[in-house]
Design an enzyme around this catalytic site. Sequence first.
Site, PDB file in Angstrom:
ATOM      1  N   ASP A 194       0.634  -1.286   0.092  1.00 21.23           N
ATOM      2  CA  ASP A 194      -0.038  -0.328   0.445  1.00 21.23           C
ATOM      3  C   ASP A 194       0.654   0.762  -0.069  1.00 21.23           C
ATOM      4  O   ASP A 194       0.579   2.583  -0.452  1.00 21.23           O
ATOM      5  CB  ASP A 194      -1.014   0.209   1.060  1.00 21.23           C
ATOM      6  CG  ASP A 194      -2.336  -1.517   1.155  1.00 21.23           C
ATOM      7  OD1 ASP A 194      -1.252  -2.685   1.041  1.00 21.23           O
ATOM      8  OD2 ASP A 194      -3.230  -0.465   1.128  1.00 21.23           O
ATOM      9  N   GLU A 201      -5.822 -10.599  -5.432  1.00 19.10           N
ATOM     10  CA  GLU A 201      -5.592 -11.897  -4.479  1.00 19.10           C
ATOM     11  C   GLU A 201      -6.766 -13.209  -4.572  1.00 19.10           C
ATOM     12  O   GLU A 201      -6.659 -13.832  -4.776  1.00 19.10           O
ATOM     13  CB  GLU A 201      -6.110 -11.573  -2.950  1.00 19.10           C
ATOM     14  CG  GLU A 201      -4.635 -10.503  -2.748  1.00 19.10           C
ATOM     15  CD  GLU A 201      -4.662  -9.807  -1.671  1.00 19.10           C
ATOM     16  OE1 GLU A 201      -6.175  -9.700  -0.844  1.00 19.10           O
ATOM     17  OE2 GLU A 201      -3.529  -9.633  -1.137  1.00 19.10           O
TER      18      GLU A 201
END
Length: 800
Positions: free
Chosen positions: A356, A494
């Site tokens: 991130d 994911e």
Amino acid sequence: MQEWKLTYDTWQPEQQMLREALCTLGNGYFATRGAFEELPAVDGAFYPGTYLAGGFNRLTSEVAGEKIENEDLVNWPNWLPLTFCHPEGEWFDIRQVELLDFRQELDMKQGVLLRRLHFRDKQGRETSLVSRRLVSMANKHVAALQWELTPLNWSGEIVVKSSLDGRVTNSGVARYRQLASQHLQSTGQGQHNAETVYLEVQTTQSRLLMAQAARVRVYREGGLESINFEVQQEEGLVSQQFSLHCEQNKPVLIEKVVQLHTSRDQAITEPLQEACKNIVRQGNFEHLRGKHVQAWQRLWNRCDLEISCNAKTQGILRLHIFHLLQTVSANTVGLDVGVPARGLHGEAYRGHIFWDELFIFPFLNLRLPELTRELLQYRFRRLPEARFAAAEAGYRGAMFPWQSGSNGREESQVIHLNPQSGRWLPDNTYLQRHISAAIAYNVWQYYQATEDMSFLTFMGAELIFDIALFWSSIATYNPSRDRYEIRNVVGPDEYHTEYPDSDEPGLNNNAYTNVMAVWVIQTALKLFDILDDSRVEELHQKLSISQEDVARWREIAVKMYVPFIENSRIIAQFEGYEKLEEFPWEAYRAKYGEAMRLDRILESEGDSVNKYKASKQADVLMLFYLFSTAELAEIFSQLQYDFTKEDKADNISYYEDRTSHGSTLSKIVHSWVLARSDRKRSWSNFQVALVSDVEDIQGGTTAEGIHLGAMAGTVDLVQRGFMGLEIREDVLWLNPVLPDELGCLDFSIRYRNHWITINLTQDTMHISFDKGWSKEVQIGVKGQVYTFATGEQRKFDITR
Ligand code: BGC
């Protein structure tokens, strides 16, 4: 949401946990959720968490017959407790009184949390209570709260109790409750002086010590009142209790100042002595507030972004900047910490550090680059661990962990709970090797924004070379294709961790990963021209990079395989993607709404998201987010793939139709990539990204911690995305496309040691090259490059 304030004017118990996260106060060293002072943690209803940057501990749990170890960002002792009662009555509890008025206000300009209550108890007594709180930005070891209590229709005795409570556990996330959660053991508590008590705790495994000292004072009509405290102690808890006589309509001020030190601190002897020594030096609440507000003012001077024509957007973007600065600030310097994906605001993802940073650093690069440098050093110091991980997996170079915590080992969980099915499942998301590319990318972006040669020479280059070495060793040559491949990885999406017909985790040739690997290698090669030869030699010797290695890099840089969907110019997310089934989006969206966790939903239905063309978040589109069309076209042309500007639009549409936005990062990317081609769709994606946390669009996740990537990402979307801000070949390019809804934008950035102020309307852009210590810089507008020297200003017509 106002321009500088987040305000709630009714109390909604079901929103309490969300508001606690959004009203968290912090200073880049520690943070405390905006929980009420008078209540301890109550399952699913109240959760007063306090988190320390870098404050991790490991515990072993037994789950589904397996022993697993997890590292958590520890919930430290609660310093908030302050409550009162009438003699023989119950302690104040907001749930037990009739609320006649309620207001909670987070003042972002001042960094102060206020709660104003007017309530009537069961005996008909009406009381006004105004609570103010701060976690000092000016002195990172200090927090303070002030209660202003006014009896409105009564006079009489009250009993007040203030505590430090170390009996807390990590239980803020329901999904983790089956895991061990007792991270703290008590090492002592007691009284320091007449008005001060202290508490000391230690983490069970990492053996971090924290000491808190709390001083309580009472003021009436401006004067300090003399109080007889009764100190109560039990293991892990210390309280000060005292009686006060209150008179109708006469406010009483109760102030609690807390000093907090840990064994991670620098310039200390040991935490408890520091806490007790320093608490007596602190002034009253008003004095602390004054210094704190000045510190925030200095931060806002550097970091604000003014959008006077759109109050809602303005307020939310300030909230995002506010929480970013509460997680990392000048107080973070020297702490050796990374930036946790969920801030210091809750326990989701256990306070771990992911990729991130890619969404967070760009804002810092152009405002407080010293912080990016600091956060990159967190990675640099963990190179030995990344090297070991690479070697263990059979590779060379540095392979950084997908989830990082204290010492840089892989912290991803081995199994995770699907709350929808109640089943514990293997978690193979650790195969997101692209994290290492993000670190190299972040080093390069920092260097581009600052030209910080000393960092690049001493740390940045080592990171980039070692990561390039990793990519060249994980890449394998496939003679049948005459191309290099990267197998057994997971991309940013994911949902896809394996092929539907396979028992082995991992996918082959994730396009994003392969292109990023090429970019890292190309950047490593570029460094040969930037660094002086002796430094290149030194690093090559240190990292055992040979001439053959460099020759291999040059080959991979032009021969990496990138999968395309057959007979099309659509980049395939990974090899074999086209064989997956189309997903019945409409039916699921109708049932579950827009932002769906399809992995959990489908698993609970006995199905698997791996079977479908359904992404959790932007994956291929990340490439358009990180690189300009020109940069990407260049990479593809070197790889001898035909890829044009027009293909970009088709790729965006293709993946827009197949993405569930199960991560808050996703909408940022989708908004960004559409900023030029489809302003309407870009704006609507931006709108969703913007309210990710204030409206908790993922239904409950914000309560467990804010989404810092989405917060910083939305600010950066305005600052770089809509501004068309790009640093290329030593030119700062500005090519604005402000959405109609924004109208105007004013901000300052720091670019290569100089402050630049930009004032933008839909028609004009005014640039002033204010002050700094670089000579001159090149700024490009609408294809033309201008040289700016200190004091110069220019106005540009930017109508299309
Ligand atoms: C996302 C990741 C992100 C992580 C932490 C996950 O849900 O899929 O991309 O790094 O959250 O924010």
